[in-house]
Design a protein around this motif. Sequence first.
Motif, PDB file in Angstrom:
ATOM      1  N   UNK A   1       8.135  -1.137  10.614  1.00 26.66           N
ATOM      2  CA  UNK A   1       7.852  -1.222   9.686  1.00 26.66           C
ATOM      3  C   UNK A   1       8.214  -1.151   8.098  1.00 26.66           C
ATOM      4  N   UNK A   2       7.952  -2.316   7.086  1.00 30.50           N
ATOM      5  CA  UNK A   2       8.428  -3.292   6.334  1.00 30.50           C
ATOM      6  C   UNK A   2       8.015  -2.316   5.177  1.00 30.50           C
ATOM      7  N   UNK A   3       8.942  -2.060   4.340  1.00 33.67           N
ATOM      8  CA  UNK A   3       7.668  -1.296   3.338  1.00 33.67           C
ATOM      9  C   UNK A   3       8.648  -2.403   1.879  1.00 33.67           C
TER      10      UNK A   3
ATOM     11  N   UNK B   1       5.717  17.558   7.800  1.00 31.14           N
ATOM     12  CA  UNK B   1       5.387  17.464   6.370  1.00 31.14           C
ATOM     13  C   UNK B   1       4.627  15.782   6.095  1.00 31.14           C
ATOM     14  N   UNK B   2       3.453  14.823   5.566  1.00 26.57           N
ATOM     15  CA  UNK B   2       3.017  13.963   5.470  1.00 26.57           C
ATOM     16  C   UNK B   2       4.091  13.411   4.388  1.00 26.57           C
ATOM     17  N   UNK B   3       4.398  11.830   4.291  1.00 30.53           N
ATOM     18  CA  UNK B   3       5.039  11.416   3.272  1.00 30.53           C
ATOM     19  C   UNK B   3       5.038  10.014   2.842  1.00 30.53           C
ATOM     20  N   UNK B   4       5.531   9.768   1.880  1.00 39.36           N
ATOM     21  CA  UNK B   4       4.404   8.852   1.015  1.00 39.36           C
ATOM     22  C   UNK B   4       5.380   7.572   1.192  1.00 39.36           C
TER      23      UNK B   4
ATOM     24  N   UNK C   1       0.627  -1.375  -0.283  1.00 35.82           N
ATOM     25  CA  UNK C   1      -0.188  -0.080  -0.012  1.00 35.82           C
ATOM     26  C   UNK C   1       0.750   1.019   0.489  1.00 35.82           C
ATOM     27  N   UNK C   2       0.333   2.482  -0.599  1.00 35.11           N
ATOM     28  CA  UNK C   2       1.190   3.844  -0.728  1.00 35.11           C
ATOM     29  C   UNK C   2       0.425   4.700   0.562  1.00 35.11           C
ATOM     30  N   UNK C   3       1.147   4.702   1.152  1.00 36.62           N
ATOM     31  CA  UNK C   3       0.051   5.049   2.411  1.00 36.62           C
ATOM     32  C   UNK C   3       1.136   6.676   2.920  1.00 36.62           C
TER      33      UNK C   3
ATOM     34  N   UNK D   1      -9.312  -1.222   1.048  1.00 35.90           N
ATOM     35  CA  UNK D   1      -8.518  -2.102   0.932  1.00 35.90           C
ATOM     36  C   UNK D   1      -7.707  -1.914   1.920  1.00 35.90           C
ATOM     37  N   UNK D   2      -7.305  -1.427   3.008  1.00 37.60           N
ATOM     38  CA  UNK D   2      -5.953  -1.126   3.720  1.00 37.60           C
ATOM     39  C   UNK D   2      -7.063  -0.809   5.443  1.00 37.60           C
ATOM     40  N   UNK D   3      -6.539  -2.587   5.975  1.00 32.63           N
ATOM     41  CA  UNK D   3      -7.181  -3.138   6.710  1.00 32.63           C
ATOM     42  C   UNK D   3      -6.390  -2.521   8.180  1.00 32.63           C
TER      43      UNK D   3
END
Length: 302
Positions: A225-227, A190-193, A180-182, A268-270
Amino acid sequence: MRGTTTAPNFGIFYNDTAGSQIAANQAATVKARLMAVGYTCQLLTADSALAARTLLAQRLEQFDGLVVVGGDGTLNTAMTAMFESGCFVPLGLVPSGRENLFAKRWQIAKDVEKACQIIISGRLKRVNASVINHQYVCHTTLTIGTDPTATCHELEQEIPFRGWKQLRWWLNYLKHSPKFSLNYQFGNEAAQPITTRIFKVNPYVISKGAKYHEQRESNFTVRYLNSQPLVQMWAVSRMMMTHSLANGISHAQAQTQLNVTTKSDVDMVKVMLDGNIRPQLPLEMNIVRDMYEVFLPSGNFI
């Protein structure tokens, strides 16, 4: 507890809606144990969470303390009732749920006698609350991504998986799990994707089991956080080390506000809170320090 010269008066709240007599039997055992040492006790239950909050809100002022017999959901029902009524009394917990994550974090014994002894000892500690999408909760772990999505899928199966079949199903799911792109935002940053598989956040700093850093208890802690892909690992590593997503900023402590949003289909994001799939994105989370008093074992006063 409130200073009184009379015997302490405790309410004993339990969830009796699951069709099992376990909680009711445990509540009766707790009542007998507390009365044996001079307490007066009243059993409290209701047939829904709303009815339970209403009942507790009406009765809390009568009590010097409230014992919750149940799991994380039952505990949060009681805590929500306290917030809604504005009446806060010391809380004791006798774990009787499936996961009991709050009890595990604070080392509250599942054995009824040992749990009662913690309450009788009178050792109180203030614990933090979280406001998640305007709902007050007292949680251990909030998880976004693969874990809750897989749990939701597994629960939808007609026949629950067990043993090796369950393990194979989970491994196959993880292999093909969605990314997911969060957008993550701590405090005023600032928000970071970040492309995310699993994100976990904890309101307490925990190091080596029960020990934790008292001076940082009010902060968020990113458990992991496993990206994917690997190019995101620098952003993830920087956040885990500095509690910040911004370049060149090293915070002495994490911000006490977290926002998570996505441009994807929010369905889609639980999001899983202490094992229960509840909140949805967009998610706003804040820490409220020292909101509740809880009877805890002595090992939690390090």
